[in-house]
Enzyme design. Structure first.
Site, mmCIF file in Angstrom:
data_model
loop_
_atom_site.group_PDB
_atom_site.id
_atom_site.type_symbol
_atom_site.label_atom_id
_atom_site.label_comp_id
_atom_site.label_asym_id
_atom_site.label_seq_id
_atom_site.Cartn_x
_atom_site.Cartn_y
_atom_site.Cartn_z
ATOM 1 N N SER A 131 -6.263 4.001 3.976
ATOM 2 C CA SER A 131 -5.613 3.130 2.983
ATOM 3 C C SER A 131 -6.639 2.323 2.203
ATOM 4 O O SER A 131 -6.396 1.164 1.842
ATOM 5 C CB SER A 131 -4.612 2.179 3.667
ATOM 6 O OG SER A 131 -3.754 1.604 2.723
ATOM 7 N N SER A 151 0.805 -1.231 0.000
ATOM 8 C CA SER A 151 0.000 0.000 0.000
ATOM 9 C C SER A 151 0.833 1.274 0.000
ATOM 10 O O SER A 151 0.275 2.370 -0.137
ATOM 11 C CB SER A 151 -0.948 0.008 1.210
ATOM 12 O OG SER A 151 -2.056 -0.827 0.975
ATOM 13 N N LYS A 182 2.771 6.630 5.098
ATOM 14 C CA LYS A 182 1.981 5.494 4.646
ATOM 15 C C LYS A 182 2.613 4.175 5.053
ATOM 16 O O LYS A 182 3.837 4.017 5.015
ATOM 17 C CB LYS A 182 1.861 5.546 3.117
ATOM 18 C CG LYS A 182 0.778 4.647 2.571
ATOM 19 C CD LYS A 182 -0.592 5.201 2.816
ATOM 20 C CE LYS A 182 -1.660 4.167 2.542
ATOM 21 N NZ LYS A 182 -1.619 3.020 3.482
ATOM 22 N N LYS A 242 0.327 3.710 -2.756
ATOM 23 C CA LYS A 242 -0.715 4.736 -2.709
ATOM 24 C C LYS A 242 -0.128 6.135 -2.580
ATOM 25 O O LYS A 242 -0.820 7.129 -2.841
ATOM 26 C CB LYS A 242 -1.696 4.450 -1.568
ATOM 27 C CG LYS A 242 -2.549 3.192 -1.772
ATOM 28 C CD LYS A 242 -3.582 3.050 -0.665
ATOM 29 C CE LYS A 242 -4.532 1.869 -0.901
ATOM 30 N NZ LYS A 242 -3.977 0.590 -0.481
#
Length: 406
Positions: free
Chosen positions: A130, A65, A232, A68
């Site tokens: 997320s 992730s 993140k 992202k």
């Protein structure tokens, strides 16, 4: 004659360099005396862009992730350009709902199929929760399909300077061709923070409630009272647990990236250990002032044969407190440079090294206008280039060393 031909070839395509030795400078902070269990990691000072620590920083890995971040950067760019607004609405397709929604087993903002959601809410669903459904909806809303959006991600990555990373989807879902490095992720984080300061604040929000569903930010650093404000996390079976983090203490921002951890707890602890060490162990040192002539580049066909080079901002690195060791700053350019050259043009790069390890790299600019030389000057340069003398002249800049004590 053969020597002259080889010389011309070297002068045309070679990278010429000037090494400037900086003596008795406290040891550069990226000395590898810090130990981490993270398989891949990097720690960078945001202001000076000094690499304080790295471990397998250029090893390709699945981003999970953390991809992202690139999704968010593309949307931030669209917002900054005015092509989108935070009030733009994107539909939730069946594909976004099935592949990224609550039933998919991954992180989700629980968007309902066949509804439309404001981009501002989708962005918070992306960076705070997320949400994979948010990521897919954004990709489809911007460019029609995830495949098209991935092409835009790669275009932006190339423009930012992510030299080794490749993106294939907006979510970070497993794909054999989707690979990044921790160095590229740190560079991306720095770019987002610097280019979109207002939008970046979303990454520091501790929670987000949408459609009466309250979710906590997945970044563990935000709850540690260490000045963290982003960015993140990520986790896939193939990549392990990873994190891109940022924290500020006493006006200093550090960027940390770790990946390949076995547990979420290990991920959080190692990222914090790196940040704590970075804030505690280092201090800034200025190598060159803004506008100070750092060195010279050789010029071909001009009214002058050398060009002074400067930086547009002070050249600083972070150094280890109390240690002393020699470091070097190397000017690198493709040359000799060909006249005419306009003052202010970017013509070279400055690379600061300790041993074989690079601490930072930044552009250097022409500090004078170089006009095209008259016919006799150009003829003389042509003769020098034809023989070995011109190459020796260019390469002799290696011996033009400047010693300096800080």
């Amino acid at each position: 004659m053969r020597v002259g031909a080889n010389a011309r070839k070297i002068a045309a395509i070679g990278l010429l360099s000037c090494t400037l030795w900086l003596l008795a400078l406290p040891q550069l902070a990226f000395a590898q005396n810090f130990q981490t269990i993270a398989p891949t990691a990097i720690l960078i000072d945001a202001d000076t862009q000094t690499v304080l620590f790295e471990k397998n920083a250029d090893e390709l890995m699945a981003p999970a992730s953390m991809a992202k971040l690139m999704t968010a950067e593309v949307v931030f760019s669209e917002l900054k350009s005015g092509r989108l607004t935070l009030n733009s609405e994107f539909p939730i397709s069946e594909h976004a709902w099935r592949r990224g929604g609550a039933g998919s087993g991954g992180s989700s903002m629980f968007a309902k199929v066949n509804t439309s959601i404001r981009l501002e809410d989708l962005l918070r669903g992306l960076v705070v929760q997320s949400g994979n459904d948010a990521a897919i909806a954004i990709a489809e809303g911007v460019s029609g399909t995830e495949e098209n959006f991935a092409q835009i991600m790669n275009q932006h990555a190339a423009q930012i300077g992510l030299t080794k990373s490749t993106f294939r989807n907006a979510t970070g879902y497993s794909d054999p061709h989707q690979k990044v490095t921790v160095r590229d992720l740190a560079k991306l984080a720095l770019y987002v923070i610097d280019t979109y300061p207002d939008l970046y604040k979303m990454f520091g929000e501790r929670e987000f409630t949408w459609n009466k569903i309250r979710q906590q930010n997945r970044n563990p650093l935000l709850a540690m009272d260490i000045g963290a404000d982003g960015l993140k996390t990520g986790n896939l079976e193939e990549s392990g647990y990873g994190l891109v983090g940022s924290a500020i203490q006493n006006g200093q921002r550090l960027i940390v990236v770790v990946n390949g951890m076995k547990t979420a707890k290990d991920r959080a602890l190692e990222a914090r250990k790196l940040l704590d060490w970075g804030f505690r162990a280092f201090e800034p040192r200025q190598l060159f002032a803004e506008g100070q002539v750092i060195g010279e580049a050789q010029v071909f066909g001009g009214d002058q044969r050398s060009l002074p080079l400067v930086s547009r901002k002070p050249v600083r690195v972070l150094v280890r407190r109390g240690d002393g060791e020699r470091i070097s700053a190397r000017i690198v350019y493709t040359g000799p440079l060909k006249a005419p050259i306009q003052k202010g043009a970017e013509v070279a790069r400055l690379r600061v090294n300790r041993g074989d390890m690079q601490a930072l790299e930044m552009p250097l600019y022409a500090n004078a206008d170089i006009k095209e030389g008259n016919l006799p000057q150009r003829a003389m340069d042509g003769l020098l280039e034809f023989g070995t003398g011109w190459v020796r002249r260019a390469m002799s800049s290696v011996n033009n060393m400047i010693s300096k004590k800080l």
